[in-house]
Scaffold this motif. Structure first.
Motif, PDB file in Angstrom:
ATOM      1  N   LEU A 275       0.832  -1.207   0.000  1.00 28.36           N
ATOM      2  CA  LEU A 275       0.000   0.000   0.000  1.00 28.36           C
ATOM      3  C   LEU A 275       0.865   1.255   0.000  1.00 28.36           C
ATOM      4  N   ASP A 276       1.967   1.239   0.766  1.00 24.75           N
ATOM      5  CA  ASP A 276       2.864   2.397   0.785  1.00 24.75           C
ATOM      6  C   ASP A 276       3.469   2.643  -0.601  1.00 24.75           C
ATOM      7  N   LEU A 277       3.821   1.563  -1.280  1.00 26.21           N
ATOM      8  CA  LEU A 277       4.360   1.721  -2.635  1.00 26.21           C
ATOM      9  C   LEU A 277       3.306   2.286  -3.578  1.00 26.21           C
ATOM     10  N   ALA A 278       2.037   1.900  -3.353  1.00 31.57           N
ATOM     11  CA  ALA A 278       0.971   2.473  -4.172  1.00 31.57           C
ATOM     12  C   ALA A 278       0.803   3.955  -3.857  1.00 31.57           C
ATOM     13  N   TYR A 279       0.946   4.309  -2.569  1.00 25.19           N
ATOM     14  CA  TYR A 279       0.838   5.712  -2.185  1.00 25.19           C
ATOM     15  C   TYR A 279       1.977   6.556  -2.748  1.00 25.19           C
ATOM     16  N   CYS A 280       3.104   5.938  -3.007  1.00 21.68           N
ATOM     17  CA  CYS A 280       4.219   6.674  -3.624  1.00 21.68           C
ATOM     18  C   CYS A 280       3.851   7.144  -5.033  1.00 21.68           C
ATOM     19  N   HIS A 281       2.992   6.405  -5.688  1.00 29.47           N
ATOM     20  CA  HIS A 281       2.546   6.741  -7.043  1.00 29.47           C
ATOM     21  C   HIS A 281       1.193   7.444  -6.902  1.00 29.47           C
ATOM     22  N   ILE A 282       1.201   8.765  -6.884  1.00 29.45           N
ATOM     23  CA  ILE A 282       0.010   9.549  -6.593  1.00 29.45           C
ATOM     24  C   ILE A 282      -0.788   9.748  -7.873  1.00 29.45           C
ATOM     25  N   THR A 283      -2.086   9.407  -7.822  1.00 28.49           N
ATOM     26  CA  THR A 283      -2.968   9.535  -8.980  1.00 28.49           C
ATOM     27  C   THR A 283      -4.158  10.426  -8.632  1.00 28.49           C
ATOM     28  N   ALA A 284      -4.879  10.864  -9.660  1.00 27.42           N
ATOM     29  CA  ALA A 284      -6.023  11.757  -9.476  1.00 27.42           C
ATOM     30  C   ALA A 284      -7.196  10.987  -8.882  1.00 27.42           C
ATOM     31  N   PRO A 285      -7.735  11.426  -7.745  1.00 31.57           N
ATOM     32  CA  PRO A 285      -8.881  10.723  -7.151  1.00 31.57           C
ATOM     33  C   PRO A 285     -10.196  11.025  -7.851  1.00 31.57           C
ATOM     34  N   ILE A 286     -10.288  12.141  -8.587  1.00 30.54           N
ATOM     35  CA  ILE A 286     -11.494  12.495  -9.330  1.00 30.54           C
ATOM     36  C   ILE A 286     -11.078  13.063 -10.679  1.00 30.54           C
ATOM     37  N   ALA A 287     -12.044  13.159 -11.577  1.00 23.70           N
ATOM     38  CA  ALA A 287     -11.821  13.842 -12.849  1.00 23.70           C
ATOM     39  C   ALA A 287     -12.080  15.329 -12.658  1.00 23.70           C
ATOM     40  N   GLY A 288     -11.255  16.155 -13.259  1.00 22.21           N
ATOM     41  CA  GLY A 288     -11.425  17.595 -13.121  1.00 22.21           C
ATOM     42  C   GLY A 288     -10.228  18.339 -13.689  1.00 22.21           C
ATOM     43  N   ARG A 289     -10.076  19.564 -13.216  1.00 24.15           N
ATOM     44  CA  ARG A 289      -8.974  20.418 -13.698  1.00 24.15           C
ATOM     45  C   ARG A 289      -8.035  20.700 -12.537  1.00 24.15           C
ATOM     46  N   VAL A 290      -6.746  20.479 -12.786  1.00 23.14           N
ATOM     47  CA  VAL A 290      -5.744  20.736 -11.757  1.00 23.14           C
ATOM     48  C   VAL A 290      -5.436  22.228 -11.716  1.00 23.14           C
ATOM     49  N   GLY A 291      -5.071  22.692 -10.548  1.00 22.37           N
ATOM     50  CA  GLY A 291      -4.718  24.095 -10.378  1.00 22.37           C
ATOM     51  C   GLY A 291      -3.231  24.310 -10.549  1.00 22.37           C
ATOM     52  N   LEU A 292      -2.744  25.385  -9.964  1.00 19.83           N
ATOM     53  CA  LEU A 292      -1.321  25.689 -10.027  1.00 19.83           C
ATOM     54  C   LEU A 292      -0.549  24.723  -9.136  1.00 19.83           C
ATOM     55  N   ARG A 293       0.698  24.444  -9.526  1.00 21.83           N
ATOM     56  CA  ARG A 293       1.509  23.473  -8.793  1.00 21.83           C
ATOM     57  C   ARG A 293       1.850  24.020  -7.412  1.00 21.83           C
ATOM     58  N   LEU A 294       1.665  23.188  -6.403  1.00 20.84           N
ATOM     59  CA  LEU A 294       1.884  23.602  -5.021  1.00 20.84           C
ATOM     60  C   LEU A 294       3.227  23.170  -4.479  1.00 20.84           C
ATOM     61  N   VAL A 295       3.882  22.187  -5.088  1.00 23.45           N
ATOM     62  CA  VAL A 295       5.188  21.715  -4.614  1.00 23.45           C
ATOM     63  C   VAL A 295       5.995  21.245  -5.813  1.00 23.45           C
ATOM     64  N   ASP A 296       7.293  21.464  -5.779  1.00 24.82           N
ATOM     65  CA  ASP A 296       8.183  21.124  -6.892  1.00 24.82           C
ATOM     66  C   ASP A 296       8.939  19.829  -6.607  1.00 24.82           C
ATOM     67  N   PRO A 297       9.374  19.124  -7.657  1.00 27.05           N
ATOM     68  CA  PRO A 297      10.197  17.928  -7.461  1.00 27.05           C
ATOM     69  C   PRO A 297      11.475  18.265  -6.683  1.00 27.05           C
ATOM     70  N   GLY A 298      11.887  17.336  -5.819  1.00 29.87           N
ATOM     71  CA  GLY A 298      13.063  17.543  -4.987  1.00 29.87           C
ATOM     72  C   GLY A 298      12.734  17.926  -3.567  1.00 29.87           C
ATOM     73  N   ASN A 299      11.496  18.368  -3.330  1.00 30.63           N
ATOM     74  CA  ASN A 299      11.092  18.725  -1.975  1.00 30.63           C
ATOM     75  C   ASN A 299      10.740  17.467  -1.185  1.00 30.63           C
ATOM     76  N   TYR A 300      10.997  17.547   0.121  1.00 28.71           N
ATOM     77  CA  TYR A 300      10.646  16.449   1.011  1.00 28.71           C
ATOM     78  C   TYR A 300       9.237  16.709   1.530  1.00 28.71           C
ATOM     79  N   VAL A 301       8.353  15.783   1.259  1.00 26.53           N
ATOM     80  CA  VAL A 301       6.967  15.933   1.700  1.00 26.53           C
ATOM     81  C   VAL A 301       6.704  14.946   2.823  1.00 26.53           C
ATOM     82  N   THR A 302       5.785  15.311   3.682  1.00 18.78           N
ATOM     83  CA  THR A 302       5.406  14.440   4.786  1.00 18.78           C
ATOM     84  C   THR A 302       3.921  14.126   4.697  1.00 18.78           C
TER      85      THR A 302
END
Length: 399
Positions: free
Chosen positions: A162-189
């Motif tokens: 399940l953790d490995l699945a959570y590493c691969h984040i997918t869209a939970p609904i259909a819609g339009r994404v907004g502006l990017r809130l975090v950039d690659p390289g950042n450590y997220v919790t």
């Protein structure tokens, strides 16, 4: 003596002239006005309210575990389908943890196999009364402990999957994404704010608005009937129609602070003319009055007599005529009581009119239709829909 007699004669002549002279009364010319005839027609009863475009679903995608963000797979403002790839968290630590759990599972499975073999042997010896009863019972408990350990190992492996699945984040609904809130390289919790991205469903969408409690009864009667109530959304300055939908939900409580109840209308929004969180003007069609007496709205005035019109009489004079108003669409107003179809009323030039004044019709205008967008939804309220106060009517009597 002759001089005094002459003066007395002159004075007498002047007095006689003053007393017997006729005064010419000034003649007031007829007031030039415009008139229109009351007519029968249909008038929609509408409620004009302020609403907010409320999306059916808005999701802030949050990471469900900690790690470095290695990839972002969407473009800002992109439309995504449910299940589309959004971002990737470094999975290596979770892969290692899964391998350790798999090794522990293999170890515990081997221990379980050995314990089961020993239990089979102890069972035969116990039947032959060759071992103590306590030794046989202890071996049974050992098998159960090893079985539980195997189950725990399998659960740990499922958790790491399940953790490995959570590493691969997918869209939970259909819609339009907004502006990017975090950039690659950042450590997220886990559940870090502000999240990875916000997805808003654009279509269909809803508009939420409120109606006053005085208007709720008629809305409820129509809402619980077979007819669907039509709702039209206009832009902020009411100059352009954006979309048409239907009322589908009512709130279950009245707001005590405002005396209003919340309603929600559904819109297909195929052209995306309604934007999330946009303020719009909402027009709810409650009912349509059939064969109502209509007059142009400028003919209706408000003053000391109340709501009134200047009625044109057969002798080319006018009289103040009290009326009871119904709904108005801004162009025409319903006269609920006080007029009949065919009677003429003054529509322009009434600034200096008084009760009984003579008029001259500049050109009677035909009654106008009620096809313009509605601008007033409250029936019989003074000052609405172009009605104005007229000071000269304060002492006039209604006819």
């Amino acid at each position: 003596m002759v001089f005094l007699l002459a003066v007395a004669i002159i004075v007498i002549l002047i007095v006689v002239h003053v007393l017997t002279g006729t005064k010419k009364k000034p003649v007031t010319p007829p007031q030039v006005v415009s008139t229109a005839a009351a007519r029968l027609g249909d008038m929609p009863e509408v409620l004009d309210e302020l609403g907010t475009v409320t999306p059916v679903a808005t999701v802030n995608v949050l990471p469900q575990l900690s790690g470095y963000l290695t990839q972002v797979g969407y473009q800002e403002g992109q439309d995504v389908a449910k299940g589309d790839f959004l971002a990737q968290i470094d999975p290596r630590q979770y892969q290692i943890d899964k391998q350790q759990a798999q090794a522990q599972l293999a170890k515990d499975q081997a221990s379980l196999a050995q314990a089961r073999t020993d239990l089979a042997r102890y069972t035969q010896l116990n039947q032959q009364k060759s071992i103590a009863e306590q030794t046989f019972a202890d071996q049974q408990f050992t098998v159960k402990q090893d079985e539980a350990a195997v189950q725990a190992d399998r659960a740990a492996i499922a958790q790491f999957d399940l953790d490995l699945a959570y590493c691969h984040i997918t869209a939970p609904i259909a819609g339009r994404v907004g502006l990017r809130l975090v950039d690659p390289g950042n450590y997220v919790t886990q559940s870090t704010s502000p999240g990875i991205v916000t997805i808003t469903q654009m279509k269909p969408t809803t508009v939420q608005f409120t109606v006053p409690q005085n208007s709720l009864d008629k809305v409820l009667q129509r809402f619980h009937g077979s007819d669907k109530l039509s709702v039209t959304a206009f832009n902020a300055d009411n100059s352009r129609q954006l979309a048409t939908g239907t009322l589908y939900a009512l709130g279950n409580q009245m707001a005590t602070s405002t005396g209003t109840v919340s309603l929600r209308a559904n819109f297909a929004n195929d052209d995306e003319s309604l934007y999330p969180n946009e303020f719009v003007n909402v027009r709810l069609l409650v009912d349509t009055l059939k064969n109502a007496v209509l007059v142009p709205t400028p003919a209706v005035l408000t003053g000391a007599p109340g709501d009134y019109v200047y009625l044109v009489n057969a002798d080319h004079s006018v009289s103040v005529h009290k009326v009871t108003l119904g709904p108005s669409d801004g162009k025409d107003t319903v006269i609920a009581v006080g007029l009949m179809a065919g009677q003429s009323v003054v529509t322009d030039g009434m600034d200096r009119l008084t009760d009984g004044a003579k008029i001259k019709v500049a050109g009677a205008r035909p009654a106008q239709g009620a096809g313009a967008p509605a601008s007033s939804s409250t029936a019989g309220m003074p000052g609405k829909g172009g009605r104005r106060a007229h000071g000269d009517a304060s002492t006039a009597q209604s006819s």
